[in-house]
Motif scaffolding. Structure first.
Motif, PDB file in Angstrom:
ATOM      1  N   GLN A 154       5.111  -0.896  18.088  1.00 49.54           N
ATOM      2  CA  GLN A 154       5.665  -0.599  16.752  1.00 49.54           C
ATOM      3  C   GLN A 154       7.033  -0.091  16.965  1.00 49.54           C
ATOM      4  OE1 GLN A 154       3.700  -2.018  14.017  1.00 49.54           O
ATOM      5  NE2 GLN A 154       5.249  -1.338  12.879  1.00 49.54           N
ATOM      6  N   PHE A 156       9.250   1.948  14.758  1.00 50.23           N
ATOM      7  CA  PHE A 156       9.175   3.346  13.728  1.00 50.23           C
ATOM      8  C   PHE A 156      10.672   3.811  13.654  1.00 50.23           C
ATOM      9  CE2 PHE A 156       5.003   3.431  15.904  1.00 50.23           C
ATOM     10  CZ  PHE A 156       4.279   3.850  14.236  1.00 50.23           C
ATOM     11  N   HIS A 157      10.951   3.937  12.120  1.00 55.10           N
ATOM     12  CA  HIS A 157      11.725   4.464  10.724  1.00 55.10           C
ATOM     13  C   HIS A 157      11.408   5.998  10.691  1.00 55.10           C
ATOM     14  CE1 HIS A 157      13.648   0.670  11.813  1.00 55.10           C
ATOM     15  NE2 HIS A 157      12.310  -0.106  11.858  1.00 55.10           N
ATOM     16  N   PHE A 158      11.862   6.862  11.547  1.00 55.04           N
ATOM     17  CA  PHE A 158      11.623   7.870  10.883  1.00 55.04           C
ATOM     18  C   PHE A 158      12.995   8.705  10.595  1.00 55.04           C
ATOM     19  CE2 PHE A 158       8.834   8.072  14.733  1.00 55.04           C
ATOM     20  CZ  PHE A 158       6.987   8.258  14.024  1.00 55.04           C
ATOM     21  N   GLU A 159      13.128   9.270   9.006  1.00 54.01           N
ATOM     22  CA  GLU A 159      13.927   9.862   7.845  1.00 54.01           C
ATOM     23  C   GLU A 159      13.514  10.631   7.497  1.00 54.01           C
ATOM     24  OE1 GLU A 159      15.046   6.966   6.281  1.00 54.01           O
ATOM     25  OE2 GLU A 159      13.569   6.032   4.921  1.00 54.01           O
ATOM     26  N   GLN A 197      10.524  15.215   8.684  1.00 52.66           N
ATOM     27  CA  GLN A 197      10.918  13.715   9.122  1.00 52.66           C
ATOM     28  C   GLN A 197       9.280  12.126   9.358  1.00 52.66           C
ATOM     29  OE1 GLN A 197      13.445  12.639  10.185  1.00 52.66           O
ATOM     30  NE2 GLN A 197      14.501  13.876   9.323  1.00 52.66           N
ATOM     31  N   VAL A 198       9.740  11.772   8.588  1.00 52.62           N
ATOM     32  CA  VAL A 198       8.086  10.359   8.729  1.00 52.62           C
ATOM     33  C   VAL A 198       9.031   9.288   8.686  1.00 52.62           C
ATOM     34  CG1 VAL A 198       6.620  12.297   7.676  1.00 52.62           C
ATOM     35  CG2 VAL A 198       7.772  10.478   5.973  1.00 52.62           C
ATOM     36  N   ASP A 199       8.156   8.101   9.015  1.00 59.17           N
ATOM     37  CA  ASP A 199       7.995   6.657   8.039  1.00 59.17           C
ATOM     38  C   ASP A 199       7.556   6.453   7.314  1.00 59.17           C
ATOM     39  OD1 ASP A 199       7.569   3.979   8.649  1.00 59.17           O
ATOM     40  OD2 ASP A 199       8.599   3.715  10.398  1.00 59.17           O
ATOM     41  N   SER A 200       8.413   6.175   6.307  1.00 52.96           N
ATOM     42  CA  SER A 200       7.834   6.109   4.943  1.00 52.96           C
ATOM     43  C   SER A 200       6.380   4.808   5.039  1.00 52.96           C
ATOM     44  CB  SER A 200       8.864   5.695   3.440  1.00 52.96           C
ATOM     45  OG  SER A 200       9.429   6.701   3.232  1.00 52.96           O
ATOM     46  N   ASN A 201       6.430   3.853   5.012  1.00 50.61           N
ATOM     47  CA  ASN A 201       5.538   3.130   5.099  1.00 50.61           C
ATOM     48  C   ASN A 201       4.727   3.123   6.285  1.00 50.61           C
ATOM     49  OD1 ASN A 201       7.506   0.989   4.095  1.00 50.61           O
ATOM     50  ND2 ASN A 201       8.501   0.419   5.949  1.00 50.61           N
ATOM     51  N   ALA A 202       4.274   3.727   7.240  1.00 47.53           N
ATOM     52  CA  ALA A 202       3.943   4.624   7.765  1.00 47.53           C
ATOM     53  C   ALA A 202       2.480   5.643   7.576  1.00 47.53           C
ATOM     54  CB  ALA A 202       3.818   4.669   9.500  1.00 47.53           C
ATOM     55  N   HIS A 283       3.485  10.099  14.104  1.00 50.55           N
ATOM     56  CA  HIS A 283       3.952  11.409  13.706  1.00 50.55           C
ATOM     57  C   HIS A 283       3.534  12.916  14.615  1.00 50.55           C
ATOM     58  CE1 HIS A 283       4.224   8.478  10.471  1.00 50.55           C
ATOM     59  NE2 HIS A 283       5.350   8.890   9.964  1.00 50.55           N
TER      60      HIS A 283
END
Length: 307
Positions: A154, A156-159, A197-202, A283
């Motif tokens: 998977q 992930f896009h952490f921002e 810092q999170v991946d919004s979709n996750a 996360h």
């Protein structure tokens, strides 16, 4: 005389040196023999074999390396056996969770195709068939998602995201479903921004899966969600006043395909909480559940502010 004494002393020292070297050589030969025997044993499959050595042995580093290799191979072998057992259980579960609804779906469609039902009954059969098809599709999609997470594939896009605002946005989409299910709700989310810092979709998937689990399984009439934060972490709690979870089920609640319903008759695929746990781990957070049967269940998710 002095020269003779010196020569005798030198000869004695040389003799002692030869004796010492011979002893060391014999020790090295025995050690090499032990190493060869251990390697043959390990090659034959005995990963419990270790090479004994002393701190002053010339071959100690080789022995240490062999022992570390054997220990690593043993750990990999144990993980592989656990994975094999795990996937056998997965296949057993799939035989029920895919084959059974698929057979039921085929039965409804065949009845329609053969003209065994007509009029309003035919329309009802079509509705049920469509519902089963959508559930089967949801299960397959969830299964593929879980497999990608389990395999580490998977992306992930952490921002930096305002977690409070994101949580409010997710919950706003759930209000109609909660009201349609006659579930009272109470949300406590700070008004100030909290950037993490999170991946919004996750994160959306985590919260959606927890809420879906409550609606499908808890028979609750009310829920309470709170989001508390400090400088290091955010703590999200979701509490419902439903039927609760038996104590014997709590340790397995986040395992894939685990369902507390022994008859496996409840709606759901047993993957939602497992996926939520995998996404939380991505996360570097934690998730756990506590429950008082017949009274309430609380899910707690803790997420660090930075990864």
């Amino acid at each position: 005389m002095e020269r003779t004494g010196f020569l005798l002393a030198a000869l004695l020292l040389a003799l002692l040196g030869c004796v010492y070297l011979a002893a060391r050589l014999r020790r090295v030969r025995r050690q090499l023999s032990d190493i060869q025997a251990a390697l043959d044993d390990i090659k034959a499959g005995n990963l419990n074999r270790r090479v004994l050595t002393r701190a002053d042995d010339l071959t100690r580093h080789i022995c240490y390396d062999i022992n570390e290799i054997a220990l690593a191979d043993q750990a990999r072998f144990i993980r592989q056996r656990q994975a094999d057992r795990s996937y056998r259980r997965l296949m057993t579960s799939l035989s029920h969770d895919v084959k059974t609804p698929l057979a039921s779906l085929v039965g409804y469609l065949e009845a329609i195709q053969q003209g065994l039902v007509t009029g309003a009954e035919r329309e009802e059969y079509l509705r049920v068939a469509a519902d089963k098809a959508h559930r089967l599709k949801d299960f397959v999609n969830a299964l593929f998602e879980w497999v990608k997470l389990d395999a580490g594939e998977q992306v992930f896009h952490f921002e930096p995201v305002d977690l409070n605002e994101l949580t409010r946005s997710i919950l706003a989409d759930w209000v109609p479903a909660l009201e349609a299910s006659h579930v009272d709700y109470e949300f406590e989310i700070p008004e100030t921004a909290w950037i993490s810092q999170v991946d919004s979709n996750a994160f959306t998937r985590i919260l959606n899966n927890l809420l879906q689990n409550v609606l499908v399984h808890s028979a609750a009439t009310g829920i309470r969600l709170t989001l508390a934060e400090d400088r290091q972490r955010a703590v999200l709690t979701l509490t419902d006043n439903g039927r609760g979870i038996p104590a014997e089920d709590l340790p397995y609640l986040f395992e894939r395909l685990y369902q507390c319903d022994r008859a496996r008759s409840a709606v759901g695929n047993g993957l939602g909480l497992s996926i939520a746990k995998q996404l939380t781990k991505a996360h570097r957070g934690t998730i756990h559940a506590a429950s008082i049967p017949g009274r309430e269940t609380t899910f707690t998710v803790e997420l660090p502010r930075t990864l």
